[in-house]
Design an enzyme around this catalytic site. Sequence first.
Site, mmCIF file in Angstrom:
data_model
loop_
_atom_site.group_PDB
_atom_site.id
_atom_site.type_symbol
_atom_site.label_atom_id
_atom_site.label_comp_id
_atom_site.label_asym_id
_atom_site.label_seq_id
_atom_site.Cartn_x
_atom_site.Cartn_y
_atom_site.Cartn_z
ATOM 1 N N CYS B 39 0.682 -1.203 -0.086
ATOM 2 C CA CYS B 39 -0.009 -0.002 0.005
ATOM 3 C C CYS B 39 0.834 1.416 -0.020
ATOM 4 C CB CYS B 39 -1.052 0.009 1.208
ATOM 5 S SG CYS B 39 -0.144 -0.655 2.719
ATOM 6 N N HIS B 102 -2.058 7.236 3.936
ATOM 7 C CA HIS B 102 -1.064 6.514 4.009
ATOM 8 C C HIS B 102 0.302 6.775 3.742
ATOM 9 C CE1 HIS B 102 -0.414 2.570 5.591
ATOM 10 N NE2 HIS B 102 -1.140 1.661 4.566
#
Lengths: 482, 482
Positions: B39, B102
């Site tokens: 990710c 993120h």
Amino acid sequence: MGWGDLGVNGEPSMETPNLDQMAREGMLLTDFYSASPLCSPSRAAMLSGRLPIRNGFYSDNAFGRNAYTPQVIVGGISPTELLLPELLQQNGYRNKIIGKWHLGHQPEYHPLKHGFHEWFGSPNCHFGPMDDKTVPNIPVYRDTDMVGRYYEDFQINRRTGESNLTQLYIQEAVTFLEKQANSGRPFFLYWAVDATHDPVYASRKFLGTSARGRYGDAVRELDYGVGEILKQVSKLGLANNTFVFFSSDNGAAKISGPRGGSNGPFLCGKETTFEGGMREPAIGWWPGKIQPQQISHQLGSLMDIFTTLLDFAGIAKPKDRHLDGTSLASVLVNNTQFDRPLFYYRGNALMAVRYGPYKAHLWTWATPEHLLKTTCGFCPGQDVINVTTSQQVDHSDTPILFHLGRDPGEKFMIKPSSPEYQNVMPGLKAIVATHKAQLVRGKPQLNWCDNAVQNWAPPGCEKLNKCLKGPPSKPFKCDWDH
Amino acid sequence: MGWGDLGVNGEPSMETPNLDQMAREGMLLTDFYSASPLCSPSRAAMLSGRLPIRNGFYSDNAFGRNAYTPQVIVGGISPTELLLPELLQQNGYRNKIIGKWHLGHQPEYHPLKHGFHEWFGSPNCHFGPMDDKTVPNIPVYRDTDMVGRYYEDFQINRRTGESNLTQLYIQEAVTFLEKQANSGRPFFLYWAVDATHDPVYASRKFLGTSARGRYGDAVRELDYGVGEILKQVSKLGLANNTFVFFSSDNGAAKISGPRGGSNGPFLCGKETTFEGGMREPAIGWWPGKIQPQQISHQLGSLMDIFTTLLDFAGIAKPKDRHLDGTSLASVLVNNTQFDRPLFYYRGNALMAVRYGPYKAHLWTWATPEHLLKTTCGFCPGQDVINVTTSQQVDHSDTPILFHLGRDPGEKFMIKPSSPEYQNVMPGLKAIVATHKAQLVRGKPQLNWCDNAVQNWAPPGCEKLNKCLKGPPSKPFKCDWDH
């Protein structure tokens, strides 16, 4: 071909624009199965509407062995079986098979003895070239007589993979359709092409055009053929009155390595009763009757072709025998869904059963050990512990359970101690018990082999000077080793 | 989500009617890749147009380790990186991110410090619930301030999987689009939803509606969200002036077992540099500009989003840095195709390279042995000998070569002794050598961890009485073990 070979089923190179379009114009069936993990039994089941264990297309020389109809096979489709074309013929249909028959190559088993009016193709696989001494080359028939042999009169270049056969099969279909349209008579066309079967071939126009090498080239040519057939159906004004169904007789042969096809996310391939061996691409097409862009998760089987076609044709099902096929007419036309069990046989062994999303393996067997020594096996790169076993393992007491919705790849067993397993398994076991109790096995047709029965002197060979002399008859029990 | 999770890419339960329709109305890209098998690095690469090895989203604490941004991470996106929203902002765009950021959770790394005007979502994964003593629950932000925490103010029921988050994210998007349409100002919406990430969740309306359990429910809700967004774009009259792209930041996590998604025919999943780890679903949509029913086999990367969006927006690319992304504008609009290499990194290790249909593995590593002891690993049921190795194996001298057209599943190595290998490998090696010679590594941002940096007292916590007291700072080298 495998489930995953269609663009619409996720083949990354997307080589099937015509089949994808067919699916967009009709119904894609995601949970459709062959009746066997290999060719002959699956085809016999489709045309008889009955499991191979009932129609005799199996062997009991040994337990759970895949048997088919190579040249040395003595047997074929039993005369007691009633085939779809026979019923259609009785009701005024004109029937033609183009391509591989595979229900027995001795004359009494030929398509024209079992309801077809016309045939262009071969009785066996196109293996070869043979030496015509120990093994004859496979004949190609037009109707009752052979018109030549593979590798002699019908070329397949083993080095380049070039063959014009699919083009011939397309032309045959297009011509037949035109003739039928002109006659106004109902017809049944069984387009049983085999270019994706080892040795894979394509015509020069298609060779080298796919991202997948020769296999993809063959897929592209078959896809082109489907497009030509649908185009012809539409052009002739038959579309609103013609049901077209596309499927395959077994999963892609993973043992062929990168020259085999794709079973998408499914486990293993041809010869096995894992999903990759029996889950098939399936599309129903009938403009005006089947709505476009339909998707059905109905459990279906090639045997349903028998019943569905009878249903669509308004012909009563035979009442004197058990049929395993069920009509999918209402599924196709109204996108209804019903529950039904599905049985996975490998030869005479009931290996697994599916009901709803659950599949229980009563036996596991992938590639036998002796084959693993020399080949990549039926499940290359797909070892699931305790599942893709190289020996026959009996799980009847505690079947291995998968949920094919959450786990289409059969990789994550549901624990026998789980509530889910305990909820589901009694029902699955009851289905198996009922099936076994009611099963009347047909006489096995694939037990005996004999070199004398090979295609030495097929009908019509004299006219071509193509008759060969075979050895004297010496029947032996066929050695089905997997 | 994985490549195979889309109906149009062959998920057998066909749970994505809206994405499938989006593909029919636009272009499906079959050979599109994330920039990393997990990710954070993938997202940093998408927004910077640069490989993680350049933009610093990696660690060199050990060789070839996947690093990301858990709560304990000290670092985040480097201030020297120029992000897509920054460039768009300079050119009059209004930018919003909805969902998971993120790229660092400490305030200096937040989206509003890096070009976004608006944010609704969280900086980290929605792991939890946490005890708020050793580990705080993850905050959810609106713009610069937290507005609550997961499992406290934003519920995710770990037992049932119920959460309303995706519905909130859909509503945020629909509202933002309306506001932008009214303003007439150009906009960039980054809809970074995370329902398919472990712990997988869906709202009550979607729970239990799929054939795949909770994961499928989440996919169905995301797919519904895509449908709502496209509907809103069309309804607001923005369709002919709005480019929409769908993709994923890494392959489905096979380690999640049947609760993970599908990578279709591809090998392994998230965390690995096999195709299953990095080949992504990808659809481009722009009615009037991108023709319907297009399929492209162009090698693409998430990093191309950076360059393609700049291209479509008529904004010059930054010239002061190396970009790995390439504009796909002409691919999308005219279905052109060009050659380009693709590099598969796992942390600081260049594991593989693709050029044309060929992929060469310089290193192999699937699941480390210690993880195999307690989990099903990154490749359950997919052991390919010498390929899915449980140790880092150096193949630099004789890379393992696959042809991804014939063998998308990376199961059949091309023999080094074959002419094909010998024809192809020098070119691939030259590509690698050039890449390595020209590579300027960014300073690694993911080396240091510290319990003190967890989300104890995010901006805005005072207003909510949600500030927690963390431990004193005690930085340690993060232990990336795979």
